[in-house]
Design an enzyme around this catalytic site. Sequence first.
Site, PDB file in Angstrom:
ATOM      1  N   HIS A 245      -2.762  -3.278 -22.643  1.00 15.05           N
ATOM      2  CA  HIS A 245      -3.067  -3.910 -23.923  1.00 15.05           C
ATOM      3  C   HIS A 245      -2.548  -5.320 -24.055  1.00 15.05           C
ATOM      4  O   HIS A 245      -2.745  -5.955 -25.099  1.00 15.05           O
ATOM      5  CB  HIS A 245      -2.510  -3.071 -25.079  1.00 15.05           C
TER       6      HIS A 245
ATOM      7  N   LYS B 184      -3.155  -9.677 -40.270  1.00 21.22           N
ATOM      8  CA  LYS B 184      -2.809  -9.029 -38.996  1.00 21.22           C
ATOM      9  C   LYS B 184      -1.297  -9.139 -38.865  1.00 21.22           C
ATOM     10  O   LYS B 184      -0.654  -9.796 -39.679  1.00 21.22           O
ATOM     11  CB  LYS B 184      -3.506  -9.726 -37.832  1.00 21.22           C
ATOM     12  N   ARG B 185      -0.701  -8.459 -37.848  1.00 28.17           N
ATOM     13  CA  ARG B 185       0.737  -8.615 -37.648  1.00 28.17           C
ATOM     14  C   ARG B 185       1.088 -10.098 -37.525  1.00 28.17           C
ATOM     15  O   ARG B 185       0.329 -10.885 -36.960  1.00 28.17           O
ATOM     16  CB  ARG B 185       1.169  -7.876 -36.377  1.00 28.17           C
TER      17      ARG B 185
ATOM     18  N   LYS C 113      -0.330 -15.207 -32.518  1.00 31.51           N
ATOM     19  CA  LYS C 113      -1.480 -15.134 -33.425  1.00 31.51           C
ATOM     20  C   LYS C 113      -1.608 -16.391 -34.288  1.00 31.51           C
ATOM     21  O   LYS C 113      -2.614 -16.601 -34.952  1.00 31.51           O
ATOM     22  CB  LYS C 113      -1.381 -13.889 -34.304  1.00 31.51           C
TER      23      LYS C 113
ATOM     24  N   THR D 255      -9.220  -6.350 -32.939  1.00 33.16           N
ATOM     25  CA  THR D 255     -10.250  -5.444 -33.439  1.00 33.16           C
ATOM     26  C   THR D 255     -10.602  -5.790 -34.885  1.00 33.16           C
ATOM     27  O   THR D 255     -11.696  -5.461 -35.345  1.00 33.16           O
ATOM     28  CB  THR D 255      -9.795  -3.974 -33.381  1.00 33.16           C
TER      29      THR D 255
ATOM     30  N   LYS E 226     -14.178  -5.856 -37.395  1.00 38.98           N
ATOM     31  CA  LYS E 226     -14.329  -5.271 -38.734  1.00 38.98           C
ATOM     32  C   LYS E 226     -14.873  -6.306 -39.716  1.00 38.98           C
ATOM     33  O   LYS E 226     -15.726  -5.991 -40.549  1.00 38.98           O
ATOM     34  CB  LYS E 226     -12.986  -4.755 -39.244  1.00 38.98           C
TER      35      LYS E 226
HETATM   36  C1  LIG Z   1      -7.580  -3.451 -37.455  1.00 37.59           C
HETATM   37  C2  LIG Z   1      -6.188  -3.487 -37.892  1.00 37.59           C
HETATM   38  C3  LIG Z   1      -5.233  -4.216 -37.170  1.00 37.59           C
HETATM   39  C4  LIG Z   1      -5.592  -5.038 -35.950  1.00 37.59           C
HETATM   40  O1  LIG Z   1      -5.845  -6.367 -36.376  1.00 37.59           O
HETATM   41  P1  LIG Z   1      -5.947  -7.574 -35.331  1.00 37.59           P
HETATM   42  O2  LIG Z   1      -6.322  -8.730 -36.204  1.00 37.59           O
HETATM   43  O3  LIG Z   1      -7.022  -7.217 -34.365  1.00 37.59           O
HETATM   44  O4  LIG Z   1      -4.614  -7.725 -34.714  1.00 37.59           O
HETATM   45  C5  LIG Z   1      -3.939  -4.226 -37.618  1.00 37.59           C
HETATM   46  N1  LIG Z   1      -3.562  -3.550 -38.734  1.00 37.59           N
HETATM   47  C6  LIG Z   1      -4.460  -2.850 -39.465  1.00 37.59           C
HETATM   48  C7  LIG Z   1      -3.991  -2.146 -40.690  1.00 37.59           C
HETATM   49  C8  LIG Z   1      -5.791  -2.789 -39.073  1.00 37.59           C
HETATM   50  O5  LIG Z   1      -6.655  -2.075 -39.798  1.00 37.59           O
END
Ligand SMILES: *Cc1c(COP(=O)(O)O)cnc(C)c1O
Length: 838
Positions: free
Chosen positions: A396, A589-590, A595, A700, A704
């Site tokens: 990953h 995101k985190r 990032k 991911t 979305k």
């Molecule tokens: C999809 C998702 C992530 C992943 O987000 P990235 O922007 O791809 O790092 C992290 N936290 C939650 C709650 C998510 O639904």
Amino acid sequence: MTGEKNKNAGRVRSATGPTAMYPGWKPSPEIAARWKKLTAPKELTEEHIQEEFVNHATKTLARSAFNMDDFAAYQASAYSVRDQLIDQWNSTQMYHTTVSPKRVYYLSLEFLIGRSMDNALLNLGIKDRYANAIDKLGFNMEDLVEQETDAALGNGGLGRLAACFMDSLATLDYPAWGYGIRYNYGIFEQSIVDGYQTEHPDYWLTFGNPWEIQRLDITYPVAFGGTVIRSKGASGGFVYTWEPTERVVAVAHDFPIPGFGTKSTINIRLWSSKPSNEFDFASFNAGEYEKSVKEQTDAENITSCLYPNDNHYIGKKLRLKQQYFFVCATLQDIIRRFKKTGEPWSEFPKHVAIQLNDTHPTIGIVELQRILIDEEGLDWDGAWKIVTKVYSYTNHTVLPEALEKWTVPLLKELLPRHMMIIFDINLFFLQSVERRYPGDREKLRRMSIIEEGVPQSVRMAYLAVVCCHTVNGVAELHSDLVQKQLFSEFVEYFGAGRFTNVTNGVTPRRWLHQANPRLSALITKTLKSQHWLKDLSELAKLKQFASDPEFQRKWMEIKASNKKRLAEHIAAHCNVYVNPDAIFDVQCKRIHEYKRQFMNILQVIHRYEELQKMTDEVLAKQVPRVVIFAGKSAPGYYIAKMVIKLINNAANVINYNLRTSKYLQLVFIPNYNVSLAEIIIPASDISQHISTAGTEASGTSNMKFVLNGGLIVGTVDGANIEIGEETGPENIFLFGVLTPEVEDIRHKQTYGTGIKVDPKLDSVVESIRDGTYGQPAIFEPLLHIDTMRKVDACFQNKAEWAKKSILAAASMGKFSSDRSINDYAKNIWHISPLPPPE
Ligand SMILES: *Cc1c(COP(=O)(O)O)cnc(C)c1O
């Protein structure tokens, strides 16, 4: 009642032994027939739903009609939905047992599930019936759904991927199990106090959890520590006996996962640790009662809490204990299921595929080798043949700070026999490398599973590569880096056939159908069928409507109402009233350096300064923007926490400038989790995925957002690249340098030959430095200001924007987790769907 008695009735139950089977006891045909009649599912009429609801309210919860509130109504509904799940789950499992197909076992230390009720109702196709039935008892289903707390047993993308994969495995009728840990505390809850992140424990089980079934009948012993005794075996070779010093028990908790539009319901089995009943007589006799009680509570601590680090390794002993505890119980369960077939060990790989979600469960490889040799009496080569046919590994990340390296002393202390086996695996591996490249000691050092140093450590990713038949990355670019950068010498040694790519995906059931019900309904109405939810490539048929003004109007009206809903959430949680007509620009995101939330906030501050300089006339022509951040930082990650503070301080300045706040607002929404993502994502016009090229394996959330008609502002990284290939360059805003250029630029920045930071930044960096926004901060900024200007220009043409939004969403067929799972099933696991008979 006729028939023989249950011989096990009244027997003494061992706290450590597996008690799942009662060998020898079979119900008589009469008893079996009676069970069948009594358990036959009843037709799910509104009346029956109400009966079940009231039954659970009065019997399970001991409430009455005069003592009900939304939470009790949620619980009563949840227990009755769970009954539906259990019926489907039982028949799926019974069918799988009779067919005994090859199954996949998905091992993940994280499952970021979120809420279950809405998802279960939609996947079972009974939401309307439930809503109507409960409405007539005085409750509103939408309100009840809001009562549920998230199952937040994961940090971010990796754990959410595991949850999406389980939804797809069930929907596609694959015989599959998820295995993980039932943490008592999930990822911490975040609040913002004085601009700073504050963490609160997430004890999510306070009011019970209707979505799990505690299996007191399924328990296994797990041991740690001690020593290994070597002795002569009957056939002359050595045998090894592990004499551990600590024993605990793993108890199963099952989370049924219903597929969408199928009778398949699969299972995530999560383990919880309990003290073993073997009383500590030594301590007791020495009068150390408190000591022995402490040892018991230590046992329960193993599954207490999820480590809140994302893409960062920490070498904590308790974490290693979690990893071994989890794979040890899981393998006993898998082996018990295999032994029911009565087939010899050589057939094991025909029944079992085990996928490792990152290196976290890698010690499970060694555990299987140990079981086969020490407990089942196979020789090394025979065991190795089986082990290497069973396991595959998903990488990953290529970030060095995220790669797991357990020290040899720690492994020796906790798992002495496993450490011996790792040394042997490494020895045999390096011997064969030596045969291929005689005398190349540097190569042996580089490829060794053991990293030399004080102390030595075990490179878990190398261990996984050596022992697994297949290693995959999670997007094309990432898999390329995995092969060329991370494991290049292993590719040369094992051949490229061991390495492959499976691009990540997300489930359209949760991330469109559930999170954005109105858009889902519009798509279904337009395509005249719901089938796109099972085959997302059908979304492409929407492209013919992309320029249709009426379709555009409906599409954008839904976006507008989703933005209003998010604006209400922001008003309630951030005390800011954002303009729902503005462009919603999201980065959630985190929080992580790679990032680059920092780069994003610099761009916002720059815009704020520009706005201030404008005349009223110029200002009036600006495209209003609402910038939305959300995300958690690891509690010990100082720089990430400072970024949160900077965003909040900037918000406090920007939102209170009465002249410019019509054109720019900034919010940090606290406590990003799956349920919040379900509100934010359908409301975005653009989202930021701006990692340094080559650092984000896939991402991911990018998928979305686009699925919900939001456009990406992103770097040429991870799955952004493949998303852009599908949407075409005109429906995605990609910018920045390519991966191979990054190292050059870093080098030039560090060692000072040219490349000056864009002068547009000078005043921003100055204003941060001089404390205008509170905390001084000096970082290395790279702006994406030009891209954001382009976004503004595009957003002003409403019809063009609607067209881009529709075309982008219609291009997302590839990014369904169904496609990912079919790739894994065909190319890695070699399993087939097994739909239960009607
Ligand atoms: C999809 C998702 C992530 C992943 O987000 P990235 O922007 O791809 O790092 C992290 N936290 C939650 C709650 C998510 O639904």
